[in-house]
Design a protein around this motif. Structure first.
Motif, PDB file in Angstrom:
ATOM      1  N   LEU A  28      72.824  90.144  19.565  1.00 53.99           N
ATOM      2  CA  LEU A  28      74.168  90.394  19.612  1.00 53.99           C
ATOM      3  C   LEU A  28      74.617  90.861  18.370  1.00 53.99           C
ATOM      4  CD1 LEU A  28      76.950  89.524  21.034  1.00 53.99           C
ATOM      5  CD2 LEU A  28      76.871  87.720  19.257  1.00 53.99           C
ATOM      6  N   THR A  37      89.074  86.097  17.467  1.00 57.61           N
ATOM      7  CA  THR A  37      87.620  85.553  16.990  1.00 57.61           C
ATOM      8  C   THR A  37      87.119  84.918  18.241  1.00 57.61           C
ATOM      9  OG1 THR A  37      89.177  83.433  16.773  1.00 57.61           O
ATOM     10  CG2 THR A  37      88.675  84.621  14.819  1.00 57.61           C
ATOM     11  N   LEU A  38      85.851  85.115  17.872  1.00 60.34           N
ATOM     12  CA  LEU A  38      84.954  84.916  19.243  1.00 60.34           C
ATOM     13  C   LEU A  38      84.006  83.427  19.195  1.00 60.34           C
ATOM     14  CD1 LEU A  38      83.845  88.545  19.804  1.00 60.34           C
ATOM     15  CD2 LEU A  38      85.731  87.486  20.984  1.00 60.34           C
ATOM     16  N   LYS A  39      83.490  83.263  20.275  1.00 59.77           N
ATOM     17  CA  LYS A  39      82.540  82.432  20.386  1.00 59.77           C
ATOM     18  C   LYS A  39      81.562  82.617  21.367  1.00 59.77           C
ATOM     19  CE  LYS A  39      82.320  77.075  19.998  1.00 59.77           C
ATOM     20  NZ  LYS A  39      83.071  76.025  20.339  1.00 59.77           N
ATOM     21  N   VAL A  40      80.381  83.000  21.138  1.00 56.97           N
ATOM     22  CA  VAL A  40      79.384  83.282  22.307  1.00 56.97           C
ATOM     23  C   VAL A  40      78.155  82.386  22.446  1.00 56.97           C
ATOM     24  CG1 VAL A  40      78.158  85.292  22.813  1.00 56.97           C
ATOM     25  CG2 VAL A  40      80.111  85.784  21.721  1.00 56.97           C
ATOM     26  N   PHE A  41      77.910  82.206  23.524  1.00 60.56           N
ATOM     27  CA  PHE A  41      76.741  81.309  23.903  1.00 60.56           C
ATOM     28  C   PHE A  41      75.700  81.910  24.940  1.00 60.56           C
ATOM     29  CE2 PHE A  41      80.347  78.357  23.415  1.00 60.56           C
ATOM     30  CZ  PHE A  41      79.914  77.281  22.735  1.00 60.56           C
ATOM     31  N   GLU A  42      74.628  81.839  24.779  1.00 59.94           N
ATOM     32  CA  GLU A  42      73.494  82.084  25.877  1.00 59.94           C
ATOM     33  C   GLU A  42      73.090  81.180  26.709  1.00 59.94           C
ATOM     34  OE1 GLU A  42      70.226  83.989  23.914  1.00 59.94           O
ATOM     35  OE2 GLU A  42      69.278  84.718  25.795  1.00 59.94           O
ATOM     36  N   ASP A  43      73.547  81.242  27.996  1.00 59.28           N
ATOM     37  CA  ASP A  43      73.167  80.182  28.860  1.00 59.28           C
ATOM     38  C   ASP A  43      72.234  80.575  29.935  1.00 59.28           C
ATOM     39  OD1 ASP A  43      73.253  77.684  30.390  1.00 59.28           O
ATOM     40  OD2 ASP A  43      75.068  78.425  31.137  1.00 59.28           O
ATOM     41  N   GLU A  50      83.852  83.342  24.518  1.00 65.60           N
ATOM     42  CA  GLU A  50      85.494  82.872  24.566  1.00 65.60           C
ATOM     43  C   GLU A  50      86.150  83.712  23.450  1.00 65.60           C
ATOM     44  OE1 GLU A  50      84.284  78.419  25.651  1.00 65.60           O
ATOM     45  OE2 GLU A  50      85.124  78.493  23.932  1.00 65.60           O
TER      46      GLU A  50
ATOM     47  N   PRO B  73      78.386  75.560  26.338  1.00 69.17           N
ATOM     48  CA  PRO B  73      77.383  75.645  27.493  1.00 69.17           C
ATOM     49  C   PRO B  73      75.807  76.105  27.201  1.00 69.17           C
ATOM     50  CG  PRO B  73      79.206  77.336  27.165  1.00 69.17           C
ATOM     51  CD  PRO B  73      79.166  76.565  26.091  1.00 69.17           C
ATOM     52  N   GLY B  74      75.447  76.315  26.110  1.00 71.27           N
ATOM     53  CA  GLY B  74      74.243  77.061  25.998  1.00 71.27           C
ATOM     54  C   GLY B  74      73.969  77.133  24.222  1.00 71.27           C
ATOM     55  N   LYS B  75      73.005  78.159  24.154  1.00 66.84           N
ATOM     56  CA  LYS B  75      72.636  78.352  22.642  1.00 66.84           C
ATOM     57  C   LYS B  75      73.828  79.029  21.939  1.00 66.84           C
ATOM     58  CE  LYS B  75      69.475  81.242  20.797  1.00 66.84           C
ATOM     59  NZ  LYS B  75      68.299  82.354  20.905  1.00 66.84           N
ATOM     60  N   LEU B  76      74.352  78.599  20.728  1.00 73.15           N
ATOM     61  CA  LEU B  76      75.390  79.492  20.365  1.00 73.15           C
ATOM     62  C   LEU B  76      74.912  80.542  19.534  1.00 73.15           C
ATOM     63  CD1 LEU B  76      78.491  78.808  19.570  1.00 73.15           C
ATOM     64  CD2 LEU B  76      77.746  77.720  17.498  1.00 73.15           C
ATOM     65  N   LEU B  77      75.616  81.753  19.741  1.00 73.34           N
ATOM     66  CA  LEU B  77      75.168  83.004  19.017  1.00 73.34           C
ATOM     67  C   LEU B  77      75.823  83.345  17.859  1.00 73.34           C
ATOM     68  CD1 LEU B  77      73.995  85.157  22.204  1.00 73.34           C
ATOM     69  CD2 LEU B  77      72.552  83.858  20.827  1.00 73.34           C
ATOM     70  N   LEU B  78      77.186  83.190  18.220  1.00 79.09           N
ATOM     71  CA  LEU B  78      78.244  83.471  17.371  1.00 79.09           C
ATOM     72  C   LEU B  78      79.307  82.530  17.322  1.00 79.09           C
ATOM     73  CD1 LEU B  78      79.469  85.805  15.474  1.00 79.09           C
ATOM     74  CD2 LEU B  78      80.305  86.991  17.846  1.00 79.09           C
ATOM     75  N   ASP B  79      79.769  81.922  16.290  1.00 78.38           N
ATOM     76  CA  ASP B  79      81.263  81.253  16.273  1.00 78.38           C
ATOM     77  C   ASP B  79      82.116  81.565  15.128  1.00 78.38           C
ATOM     78  OD1 ASP B  79      83.048  79.255  16.871  1.00 78.38           O
ATOM     79  OD2 ASP B  79      81.701  77.617  16.389  1.00 78.38           O
ATOM     80  N   GLU B  80      82.871  82.202  15.308  1.00 79.73           N
ATOM     81  CA  GLU B  80      84.102  82.599  14.429  1.00 79.73           C
ATOM     82  C   GLU B  80      85.249  81.618  14.272  1.00 79.73           C
ATOM     83  OE1 GLU B  80      83.206  87.386  15.045  1.00 79.73           O
ATOM     84  OE2 GLU B  80      85.047  86.444  15.780  1.00 79.73           O
ATOM     85  N   THR B  81      85.477  80.952  15.561  1.00 84.49           N
ATOM     86  CA  THR B  81      86.332  80.034  15.659  1.00 84.49           C
ATOM     87  C   THR B  81      86.459  78.727  15.019  1.00 84.49           C
ATOM     88  OG1 THR B  81      85.585  78.820  17.426  1.00 84.49           O
ATOM     89  CG2 THR B  81      86.657  80.817  18.286  1.00 84.49           C
TER      90      THR B  81
END
Lengths: 143, 130
Positions: A28, A37-43, A50, B73-81
């Motif tokens: 990514l 601001t973002l939150k990204v998961f791989e599922d 988000e 919901p899974g593996k966290l790739l990025l968290d700015e929150t």
């Protein structure tokens, strides 16, 4: 020391580059630093993203997938002026215009992207393209 | 204005403490004043409407939002929150009609309407010419 050289020494630039390299290592990359601001998961076969966008309606947000692996979220909010005689005593919120682009290490199936806006959080489900996930091929027996 | 609605967030000591060990987040706020009322817009993204609490007592308006559990919901790739409950207190001046305070919550923003008391509304005064 020239200005150019000064900018090369900018520790924040190094930090941003390190962040980008780290993100790339995880598949990514953020191509812009402004925006929500973002939150990204791989599922498994999808990415779940988000974005924190309080105050924006669905009509004010635009989501685009381009070059198969880039996602852009744009927002534009226009404040409705209710009265001519109004005074703003505080303006802490960052409402207005934003654009944020992310690049993934794999292609996204743009046809299957789902978006939901709830209580100021934009939630996107971005399924990976079939070419990455692989397609299960049914085997027919001839007995 | 500074007399009418003064932010009290610096009084950290008086804040009730959360039991979950998380820190309170201070919601970003816009405050607009017009002839009829003062309107306060507080950002509380991710909080469901049932978990918003607005309380007025002793001239203090308390805004609280209890955060929903963080999704995972899974593996966290990025968290700015930043995740946590929202809390902010304002002191409300008596020139506002406190009995008519109303609020709604739209798109993660709590909108509080603070109507002005009749005495505080601007009035046109006719000058008698003698």
């Amino acid at each position: 020391m020239s200005l150019n050289r000064l900018s090369q020494c900018d520790p924040w630039a190094n930090f941003a580059r390190l962040q980008q390299e780290l993100n790339q290592a995880f598949g990514l990359a953020s191509l812009s630093s402004s925006g929500p601001t973002l939150k990204v998961f791989e599922d498994g076969s999808a990415l779940v993203l988000e974005a924190v966008v309080p105050g924006y309606t669905l009509e004010e947000i635009e989501i685009t997938v381009h070059d198969a692996n880039q996602l852009t979220i744009k927002g534009e909010h226009e404040e409705v002026k209710t009265e001519a005689k109004e005074t703003w005593h505080r303006k802490e919120r960052d409402l207005g215009k934003f654009s944020r682009t992310l690049q993934f290490a794999f292609p996204i199936d743009s046809e299957k992207v789902q978006a939901k806006l709830e209580n100021g959080i934009l939630k996107l489900v971005l399924p990976k393209h079939e070419s990455v996930v692989g397609r299960k091929i049914p085997i027919h027996t001839q007995n | 204005m500074s007399n009418e609605l003064k932010n009290q967030t610096s009084q950290v000591v008086s804040r009730p403490e959360p039991t979950r060990g998380s820190k309170y987040l201070t919601p970003k706020v816009d405050i607009r004043e017009c002839e009829q009322e003062i309107t306060l817009f507080a950002e509380m993204p991710g909080v469901s409407p049932d978990n918003i609490h607005l309380h007025f007592e002793n001239g203090e308006l308390v805004l609280m939002g209890k955060a929903s559990p963080a999704s995972n919901p899974g593996k966290l790739l990025l968290d700015e929150t930043r995740h946590g409950d929202f809390y902010r207190v304002f002191s409300v001046h008596e020139s506002l009609d406190c009995s008519k305070i109303s609020a709604d919550y739209k798109h993660g923003v709590l909108i509080v309407h603070l109507p002005k008391a009749e005495a505080a509304k601007p009035r046109q005064i006719k000058v008698q010419i003698s």
